[in-house]
Design an enzyme around this catalytic site. Structure first.
Site, PDB file in Angstrom:
ATOM      1  N   THR A 131       8.195   8.551 -10.438  1.00 59.52           N
ATOM      2  CA  THR A 131       7.420   9.593 -10.758  1.00 59.52           C
ATOM      3  C   THR A 131       7.517  10.294 -12.007  1.00 59.52           C
ATOM      4  OG1 THR A 131       7.360  10.157  -8.159  1.00 59.52           O
ATOM      5  CG2 THR A 131       6.541  11.738  -9.459  1.00 59.52           C
ATOM      6  N   PRO A 190       5.608  13.544 -14.742  1.00 56.42           N
ATOM      7  CA  PRO A 190       4.605  14.815 -14.719  1.00 56.42           C
ATOM      8  C   PRO A 190       3.230  14.451 -14.328  1.00 56.42           C
ATOM      9  CG  PRO A 190       6.478  14.930 -16.408  1.00 56.42           C
ATOM     10  CD  PRO A 190       6.554  13.472 -15.908  1.00 56.42           C
ATOM     11  N   PHE A 211      11.078  15.001 -10.576  1.00 56.28           N
ATOM     12  CA  PHE A 211      11.220  15.081  -9.246  1.00 56.28           C
ATOM     13  C   PHE A 211      12.307  14.224  -8.636  1.00 56.28           C
ATOM     14  CE2 PHE A 211       6.809  16.046  -8.539  1.00 56.28           C
ATOM     15  CZ  PHE A 211       6.799  17.441  -8.756  1.00 56.28           C
ATOM     16  N   ILE A 212      13.207  13.562  -9.606  1.00 58.67           N
ATOM     17  CA  ILE A 212      14.203  12.487  -9.332  1.00 58.67           C
ATOM     18  C   ILE A 212      15.408  13.015  -8.362  1.00 58.67           C
ATOM     19  CG2 ILE A 212      15.523  10.561 -10.357  1.00 58.67           C
ATOM     20  CD1 ILE A 212      12.250  10.786 -10.554  1.00 58.67           C
ATOM     21  N   TYR A 228       5.731  -4.712  -8.247  1.00 55.51           N
ATOM     22  CA  TYR A 228       5.898  -5.283  -7.152  1.00 55.51           C
ATOM     23  C   TYR A 228       7.099  -4.980  -6.470  1.00 55.51           C
ATOM     24  CZ  TYR A 228       1.709  -7.014  -8.825  1.00 55.51           C
ATOM     25  OH  TYR A 228       0.051  -6.922  -9.511  1.00 55.51           O
ATOM     26  N   GLU A 239      11.534   2.761   1.862  1.00 53.44           N
ATOM     27  CA  GLU A 239      11.598   4.122   1.793  1.00 53.44           C
ATOM     28  C   GLU A 239      10.945   5.066   2.921  1.00 53.44           C
ATOM     29  OE1 GLU A 239       9.741   5.746  -1.828  1.00 53.44           O
ATOM     30  OE2 GLU A 239      10.972   7.734  -1.541  1.00 53.44           O
ATOM     31  N   GLN A 259       5.822  29.804  31.260  1.00 49.75           N
ATOM     32  CA  GLN A 259       5.189  28.539  31.049  1.00 49.75           C
ATOM     33  C   GLN A 259       4.714  28.218  29.638  1.00 49.75           C
ATOM     34  OE1 GLN A 259       1.217  27.754  32.754  1.00 49.75           O
ATOM     35  NE2 GLN A 259       2.272  26.315  34.007  1.00 49.75           N
ATOM     36  N   HIS A 294      12.015  31.131  18.379  1.00 53.67           N
ATOM     37  CA  HIS A 294      13.262  31.814  18.196  1.00 53.67           C
ATOM     38  C   HIS A 294      12.684  33.098  17.712  1.00 53.67           C
ATOM     39  CE1 HIS A 294      15.604  28.277  17.951  1.00 53.67           C
ATOM     40  NE2 HIS A 294      16.694  29.042  17.613  1.00 53.67           N
ATOM     41  N   GLY A 295      11.114  33.322  17.663  1.00 48.75           N
ATOM     42  CA  GLY A 295      10.787  34.790  17.375  1.00 48.75           C
ATOM     43  C   GLY A 295      11.376  35.228  15.998  1.00 48.75           C
TER      44      GLY A 295
HETATM   45  C1  LIG Z   1      11.889  16.931  -3.253  1.00 46.35           C
HETATM   46  C2  LIG Z   1      11.218  15.799  -3.904  1.00 46.35           C
HETATM   47  C3  LIG Z   1      12.179  14.768  -4.153  1.00 46.35           C
HETATM   48  C4  LIG Z   1      11.393  13.628  -4.748  1.00 46.35           C
HETATM   49  N1  LIG Z   1      12.415  12.370  -5.027  1.00 46.35           N
HETATM   50  C5  LIG Z   1      11.925  11.350  -5.863  1.00 46.35           C
HETATM   51  C6  LIG Z   1      12.606  10.520  -6.381  1.00 46.35           C
HETATM   52  O1  LIG Z   1      13.777  10.285  -6.147  1.00 46.35           O
HETATM   53  N2  LIG Z   1      12.179   9.589  -7.267  1.00 46.35           N
HETATM   54  C7  LIG Z   1      10.787   9.653  -7.627  1.00 46.35           C
HETATM   55  O2  LIG Z   1      10.314   8.463  -8.395  1.00 46.35           O
HETATM   56  N3  LIG Z   1       9.845  10.396  -6.969  1.00 46.35           N
HETATM   57  C8  LIG Z   1      10.313  11.423  -6.238  1.00 46.35           C
HETATM   58  N4  LIG Z   1       9.584  12.365  -5.834  1.00 46.35           N
HETATM   59  C9  LIG Z   1       8.119  12.369  -6.120  1.00 46.35           C
HETATM   60  C10 LIG Z   1       7.147  12.264  -4.944  1.00 46.35           C
HETATM   61  O3  LIG Z   1       7.389  10.744  -4.315  1.00 46.35           O
HETATM   62  C11 LIG Z   1       5.826  12.700  -5.221  1.00 46.35           C
HETATM   63  O4  LIG Z   1       5.814  13.864  -5.329  1.00 46.35           O
HETATM   64  C12 LIG Z   1       4.821  12.040  -4.636  1.00 46.35           C
HETATM   65  O5  LIG Z   1       4.487  10.821  -4.427  1.00 46.35           O
HETATM   66  C13 LIG Z   1       3.200  12.926  -4.739  1.00 46.35           C
HETATM   67  O6  LIG Z   1       3.117  12.891  -6.130  1.00 46.35           O
HETATM   68  P1  LIG Z   1       2.722  14.359  -6.703  1.00 46.35           P
HETATM   69  O7  LIG Z   1       3.579  15.319  -6.663  1.00 46.35           O
HETATM   70  O8  LIG Z   1       2.570  13.976  -8.539  1.00 46.35           O
HETATM   71  O9  LIG Z   1       1.295  14.585  -6.110  1.00 46.35           O
HETATM   72  P2  LIG Z   1      -0.128  14.129  -6.654  1.00 46.35           P
HETATM   73  O10 LIG Z   1      -0.168  12.732  -7.010  1.00 46.35           O
HETATM   74  O11 LIG Z   1      -0.614  14.990  -7.996  1.00 46.35           O
HETATM   75  O12 LIG Z   1      -1.063  14.750  -5.542  1.00 46.35           O
HETATM   76  C14 LIG Z   1      -1.394  16.178  -5.413  1.00 46.35           C
HETATM   77  C15 LIG Z   1      -2.373  16.281  -4.222  1.00 46.35           C
HETATM   78  O13 LIG Z   1      -3.393  15.255  -4.331  1.00 46.35           O
HETATM   79  C16 LIG Z   1      -3.571  14.309  -3.288  1.00 46.35           C
HETATM   80  N5  LIG Z   1      -4.157  13.027  -3.742  1.00 46.35           N
HETATM   81  C17 LIG Z   1      -3.681  12.076  -4.835  1.00 46.35           C
HETATM   82  N6  LIG Z   1      -4.278  11.302  -4.862  1.00 46.35           N
HETATM   83  C18 LIG Z   1      -5.063  11.132  -3.825  1.00 46.35           C
HETATM   84  C19 LIG Z   1      -6.105  10.350  -3.467  1.00 46.35           C
HETATM   85  N7  LIG Z   1      -6.261   8.902  -3.987  1.00 46.35           N
HETATM   86  N8  LIG Z   1      -6.737  10.358  -2.301  1.00 46.35           N
HETATM   87  C20 LIG Z   1      -6.598  11.584  -1.575  1.00 46.35           C
HETATM   88  N9  LIG Z   1      -5.740  12.494  -1.971  1.00 46.35           N
HETATM   89  C21 LIG Z   1      -4.897  12.250  -2.980  1.00 46.35           C
HETATM   90  C22 LIG Z   1      -2.165  14.151  -2.689  1.00 46.35           C
HETATM   91  O14 LIG Z   1      -2.245  13.733  -1.412  1.00 46.35           O
HETATM   92  C23 LIG Z   1      -1.763  15.715  -2.898  1.00 46.35           C
HETATM   93  O15 LIG Z   1      -2.192  16.436  -1.741  1.00 46.35           O
HETATM   94  C24 LIG Z   1      10.160  13.397  -5.181  1.00 46.35           C
HETATM   95  C25 LIG Z   1       9.277  14.378  -4.812  1.00 46.35           C
HETATM   96  C26 LIG Z   1       9.578  15.777  -4.204  1.00 46.35           C
HETATM   97  C27 LIG Z   1       9.080  16.883  -3.996  1.00 46.35           C
END
Ligand SMILES: Cc1cc2nc3c(=O)[nH]c(=O)nc-3n(C[C@H](O)[C@H](O)[C@H](O)COP(=O)(O)OP(=O)(O)OC[C@H]3O[C@@H](n4cnc5c(N)ncnc54)[C@H](O)[C@@H]3O)c2cc1C
Length: 383
Positions: free
Chosen positions: A124, A126, A154-155, A231, A240, A277, A335-336
């Protein structure tokens, strides 16, 4: 589950024992410190919980994906942060086994499976999350080296990693066919942990932003074939999703257990609240959802080597991540006010659950993958 083999049951028992004896005592302190308990990866390695799926010649156990999933489930039941650290360790080593040279396997697998070195996967960026093919990190060939430039975010395991599997474009004009994977060791000039990220949950898992600035690696650090990285990553993502689903099952199980015990002991209006209930039915719903997540996880594991593996892995990841969010929220409700107080574990479960519909591919992306598998994305075509 009664359909587990003797080996699978044994691994689950070892992981449960490890989680109770070795991990549980460390959780309060390292949740507070917001760091991975030092030495925990090596202990996971000693208990054989990293190399379950890997060949014996590298220190693995030659087991199946369900066995690895059960181990991660048991660890995540006690602490989801350490659960994800283990999950990422497996995912970082996996492509080395499946695509690496014999030299790379010898250098990374025995130590990695023993937990003596920690791995991370840096995909991932920015500006490229869901749209992974749009990454901008570039690796250009320069004689016997590659020079990597780019930023990752986010690594997981980033701040503590000894090596990172990095995705970079080697042929930027060619989209998915122009991406490669590289093994970058800690200490390589030009590679830096830019900052550690502060998170809502998963406090025992460390997460970082990484920078590659004219970072030179020997050509031997290329993993698999040049330009085939996309790929390889898709295969890793599939594993994963299954292992994340296992985390969700573990955490949902913990939340259900805590809510059940609380409901049977907490008294209001002269009786245990489980006697109402409305509360009882909530617990039944939680139990039903937990079983649904578990059955999907097992089905995804059964399908892992078959044609429908992507469909089932995405179904398991999507459904179980939504379920763990609902079940942990219900556990807080039961747990309230105490559910909102950090003295009770359900407060942490609720925060730890939130990321599961995001990390490893969001729910929206899982639904897109499923739609493609069902032939729904090309109107006019048949599945
Ligand atoms: C705590 C944590 C640990 C992580 N660890 C790793 C890691 O070890 N290595 C790594 O490489 N990454 C890691 N990630 C990254 C993670 O895989 C990404 O955060 C995730 O794939 C989403 O990408 P983004 O955050 O850029 O969101 P975005 O892609 O910007 O998405 C934002 C919103 O738009 C929506 N969206 C985007 N495209 C579409 C579409 N085509 N259709 C509909 N909705 C869409 C998404 O569903 C989301 O709701 C981690 C993230 C977190 C929070």
């Amino acid at each position: 589950m009664t359909d587990l083999s003797a080996e699978q049951r044994q691994i689950q028992d070892v992981a449960r024992e490890f989680a109770a004896r070795e991990l549980a005592p460390l959780v309060p302190e390292y949740q507070r410190r917001r760091s991975l308990p030092p030495g925990i990866m090596a202990r996971l390695g000693e208990f054989g919980l990293i190399g379950i799926m890997f060949p014996e010649e590298y220190g693995g156990a030659g087991g199946d994906v369900l066995s690895q999933a059960l181990a991660i489930q048991e660890i995540s039941k006690v602490d989801a942060g350490v659960g994800v650290a283990l999950l990422v360790q497996v995912l970082a080593l996996f492509p080395i086994w499946t695509t690496g040279t014999e030299d790379q396997r010898r250098r990374y697998l025995p130590k990695g499976l023993a937990g003596e070195i920690i791995g991370a996967i840096a995909m991932t960026e920015p500006d490229a999350g869901s749209d992974f093919a749009a990454i901008r990190t570039v690796a250009r060939r320069d004689g016997g080296e590659y020079v990597i430039n780019g930023r990752k975010t986010f690594i997981t395991n980033g701040p503590v990693a000894d090596f990172v599997v990095v995705a970079a474009k080697t042929n930027p004009g060619s989209g998915r066919r122009g991406m490669s994977l590289f093994l970058v060791d800690k200490g390589t000039p030009g590679f830096q942990v830019a900052r550690k990220l502060d998170k809502m949950g998963w406090h025992t898992s460390e997460t970082a932003e990484l920078v590659f600035d004219e970072c030179r690696v020997a050509a031997q650090q290329l993993l698999g074939e040049e330009n085939a990285g996309f790929y390889y990553v898709m295969e890793d993502f599939n594993l994963e999703r299954i292992l994340l689903a296992a985390q969700c099952v573990g955490l949902a199980e913990a939340a259900y257990g805590a809510a059940r015990n609380y409901a049977l002991s907490r008294r209001q209006f002269g009786q245990a609240i489980a006697g109402f209930q409305a509360v009882r039915h909530q617990l039944v719903e939680m139990y039903a959802q937990l079983q649904q997540a578990r059955l999907l996880l097992h089905q995804a594991c059964r399908a892992y080597n078959g044609e429908d593996r992507v469909l089932w892995a995405s179904l398991a990841k999507w459904i179980s991540s939504e379920i763990v969010n609902r079940v942990t929220a219900q556990a807080v409700q039961i747990h309230g006010g105490y559910g909102y107080i950090a003295d009770y574990p359900v407060e942490r479960y609720y925060r730890d659950a939130r990321v599961f519909t995001i990390g490893g591919g969001t729910s929206e992306i899982q639904k897109e993958i499923i739609a493609r598998r069902l032939g729904l994305t090309q109107p006019g075509s048949r599945a």
